[in-house]
Design an enzyme around this catalytic site. Structure first.
Site, short mmCIF file in Angstrom:
data_model
loop_
_atom_site.label_atom_id
_atom_site.label_comp_id
_atom_site.label_asym_id
_atom_site.label_seq_id
_atom_site.Cartn_x
_atom_site.Cartn_y
_atom_site.Cartn_z
N SER A 1 0.82 -1.21 0.00
CA SER A 1 0.00 0.00 0.00
C SER A 1 0.85 1.25 0.00
O SER A 1 1.96 1.27 0.53
CB SER A 1 -0.93 0.03 1.22
OG SER A 1 -1.66 1.24 1.21
N LYS B 1 -4.49 -6.78 3.36
CA LYS B 1 -4.50 -5.64 2.43
C LYS B 1 -5.93 -5.32 1.98
O LYS B 1 -6.31 -4.16 1.84
CB LYS B 1 -3.62 -5.92 1.21
CG LYS B 1 -3.66 -4.82 0.13
CD LYS B 1 -3.17 -3.51 0.68
CE LYS B 1 -3.27 -2.27 -0.16
NZ LYS B 1 -3.86 -2.18 -1.41
N HIS C 1 -7.53 -3.49 4.70
CA HIS C 1 -6.95 -2.14 4.65
C HIS C 1 -7.74 -1.27 3.67
O HIS C 1 -8.11 -0.14 3.97
CB HIS C 1 -5.48 -2.21 4.23
CG HIS C 1 -4.89 -0.89 3.82
ND1 HIS C 1 -5.14 -0.30 2.59
CD2 HIS C 1 -4.09 -0.01 4.47
CE1 HIS C 1 -4.51 0.86 2.51
NE2 HIS C 1 -3.86 1.06 3.65
N ASN C 2 -8.01 -1.80 2.50
CA ASN C 2 -8.73 -1.03 1.49
C ASN C 2 -10.18 -0.77 1.91
O ASN C 2 -10.71 0.31 1.64
CB ASN C 2 -8.67 -1.72 0.13
CG ASN C 2 -7.34 -1.49 -0.56
OD1 ASN C 2 -6.34 -1.25 0.10
ND2 ASN C 2 -7.32 -1.56 -1.87
N GLU D 1 -10.00 1.95 4.20
CA GLU D 1 -9.70 3.13 3.38
C GLU D 1 -11.01 3.71 2.81
O GLU D 1 -11.24 4.93 2.89
CB GLU D 1 -8.74 2.69 2.27
CG GLU D 1 -8.42 3.71 1.20
CD GLU D 1 -7.53 3.07 0.10
OE1 GLU D 1 -6.46 2.54 0.43
OE2 GLU D 1 -7.92 3.10 -1.09
C1 6PG Z 1 -3.24 1.48 -1.56
C2 6PG Z 1 -4.53 1.72 -2.28
C3 6PG Z 1 -4.47 1.12 -3.63
C4 6PG Z 1 -5.54 1.64 -4.57
C5 6PG Z 1 -6.78 0.80 -4.51
C6 6PG Z 1 -8.06 1.49 -4.24
O1 6PG Z 1 -3.32 0.89 -0.49
O2 6PG Z 1 -2.19 1.90 -2.05
O3 6PG Z 1 -5.58 1.16 -1.57
O4 6PG Z 1 -4.46 -0.26 -3.49
O5 6PG Z 1 -5.70 2.97 -4.54
O6 6PG Z 1 -6.78 0.15 -5.74
O7 6PG Z 1 -8.73 1.75 -5.41
P1 6PG Z 1 -10.30 1.86 -5.64
O8 6PG Z 1 -10.77 3.05 -4.90
O9 6PG Z 1 -10.36 2.05 -7.11
O10 6PG Z 1 -10.94 0.58 -5.23
#
Ligand code: 6PG
Length: 477
Positions: free
Chosen positions: A128, A182, A185-186, A189
């Site tokens: 990430s 991960k 994590h997303n 996010e």
């Molecule tokens: C990271 C990000 C990276 C990317 C994702 C999210 O941890 O560096 O999460 O993996 O930005 O692909 O993208 P989306 O918003 O398109 O799902």
């Protein structure tokens, strides 16, 4: 053979990882399906370190010291399988294939098992931090065997972000554990981004602040407990004016949020494991709602408070209240995400150390924040913590925030400002702390129409009431 590691797939993420490795003094073999990318990398960045450009799969494999370490940085899905199929036959037992893309952890489990049969290590690795992170220090979450980490770990720790001297990289656990972490994590996010976006909408809708003013509010917040990369970049995005029109940038961008799918995976897995990750789910659905243009067009005229007329009755203190609501909702989102990792770890037998996960998220990754050090502390103090919400500091911070949190959610409801993230977080908090939930009634309904049975609070066993024949008769099922 003189390269300590190789990277195949030299689009921007692969290229930047390769450069990061080379900048740290490691000799890096390069490979790309079309050789032009390999040539470009060497032409532009060859002086940064020691690269070994190769053009065929055989050449690439020959360039690598044993055990060979091949980082695969291609699109998740079929392209990854194609690369594995191409390289695996050329490798020898003990060699390590590293998938550093955003693969689904179930694919990683499948690939790991298949390659293990052939004596090869397969390490699904979360990375990430976007392009910049890959180049200057990402957060790295490798799964796979512990023995693969013995030879791979030092390289990854070397190029990872550092916080207080500690690398943001740790062996997460076997097979798909790294990609699972991960994925969560997303999901977090998504949740964090949605909550910040709702804060912006509230400050604008209720206080009438302009984007540039809101950027200042966020900058102030960023000096406190909300200090994080996402708040920092949000302030920059909000302060940005569109060069073409002079309007705030945020007003010229189409309001339809896209996604590549990791948030959706997180929600699907939450449903499968039965973990209520409501914050991540609402954030993911908020993105899809925003993209339903026809649906939104059809509903545009529906009655409700309008933005400009609704304002009023909101004091300047409201901005502080939003800070508190954001903090409390954020604690909920992280609590849910960590519970999902806990559940995944139990389900798949990974033995993931949640404190270590929080530690590697402190730097390098998109959700990096001061806050994660507190989470690390909470899991250090109690590894089996049932929820972050019940742990010392978080508990009191959320309790202190709750009046503001409730007032923000009710103001949002009154003004017709959609706050799915704030609202669901508060509902989760209230549901968890409730003495009794109406789930008892749901059980009654299920028993009524389907004889699905229920348990009682005062006796062990399963029971069914014969609702139609004689509601006074209860049978033990
Ligand atoms: C990271 C990000 C990276 C990317 C994702 C999210 O941890 O560096 O999460 O993996 O930005 O692909 O993208 P989306 O918003 O398109 O799902």
């Amino acid at each position: 053979s003189r390269a300590s590691i190789g990277v195949t797939g030299l689009a921007v993420m692969g290229r930047n990882l390769a450069r990061n490795l080379a900048r740290h003094g490691h000799t890096v073999a390069l490979h790309n399906r079309s050789p032009q990318r390999t040539r470009d990398l060497v032409d532009q960045f060859g002086s940064e370190g020691d690269f070994v450009p190769t053009h065929t799969a055989e050449e690439f494999v020959r360039a690598l010291e044993r055990p060979r370490k091949l980082v695969v940085m291609v699109k998740a899905g079929t392209p990854t399988d194609a690369v594995i199929d191409e390289f695996a036959p050329l490798l020898e037992p003990g060699d390590i294939i590293i998938d550093a893309g955003n693969a689904h952890f179930a694919d990683t489990r499948r690939r790991e098992a298949a390659l293990r049969e052939r004596g090869l290590h397969f390490v699904g690795t979360g990375v990430s931090g976007g392009e910049e992170g890959a180049l200057h220090g990402p957060s790295i979450m490798p799964g796979g065997s512990a023995s693969s980490y013995d030879s791979l770990g030092p390289l990854f720790e070397d190029i990872a972000a550092k916080v207080d001297g500690a690398p943001c990289c740790t062996h997460i656990g076997p097979d798909g554990a790294g990609h699972f972490v991960k994925m969560v994590h997303n999901g977090i996010e998504y949740s964090d981004m949605q909550l910040i976006a709702e804060s912006f909408d509230l400050l604008r809708g209720a206080l009438g602040y302009e984007p540039a003013q809101i950027a200042d509010v966020f900058r102030t917040w960023n000096t406190g407990r909300l200090d994080s990369y996402l708040i920092e970049i949000t302030a920059e995005v909000l302060a940005h004016t569109d060069p073409a029109t002079g309007a705030p940038f945020v007003d010229v961008v189409a309001d339809e949020a896209e996604q590549k799918g990791t948030g959706r995976w997180t929600v699907q897995n939450g449903l499968e494991l039965g973990v209520p990750i409501t914050g991540i789910a609402e954030a993911t659905f908020a993105r899809s709602l925003s993209g339903h243009t026809e649906l939104r067009r059809a509903a545009r005229g529906l009655a409700g408070p309008t933005r400009s007329a609704a304002r009023g009755g909101v004091s300047e203190r409201f901005a502080d209240d939003v800070e508190q609501a954001l903090y409390a909702s954020k604690v909920v989102a992280y609590a849910q995400g960590f519970n999902q990792i806990q559940a995944g770890s139990a389900e798949y037998g990974w033995n993931v150390d949640l404190g270590a996960v929080a530690a590697v998220w402190r730097g390098g990754c998109i959700i990096r924040a001061k806050f994660l050090d507190d989470i690390r502390g909470a899991y250090r103090a109690e590894a089996g913590l049932p929820t972050l919400l019940a742990s010392g500091e978080f508990r009191s911070a959320v309790e202190d925030a709750q009046d503001a949190w409730r007032s923000v959610v009710s103001t949002a409801v009154r003004l017709g400002i959609p706050t799915p993230g704030f609202s669901t977080a508060l509902a989760y908090y209230d549901a968890l702390r409730a003495e009794r939930l109406p789930a008892a009634l749901v059980q009654g309904q299920r028993d009524y129409f389907g004889a699905h049975t229920y348990r009682r609070v005062d006796r062990d066993g399963s029971f069914h009431t014969t609702w139609a024949a004689d509601p006074r008769a209860e049978h033990e099922a």
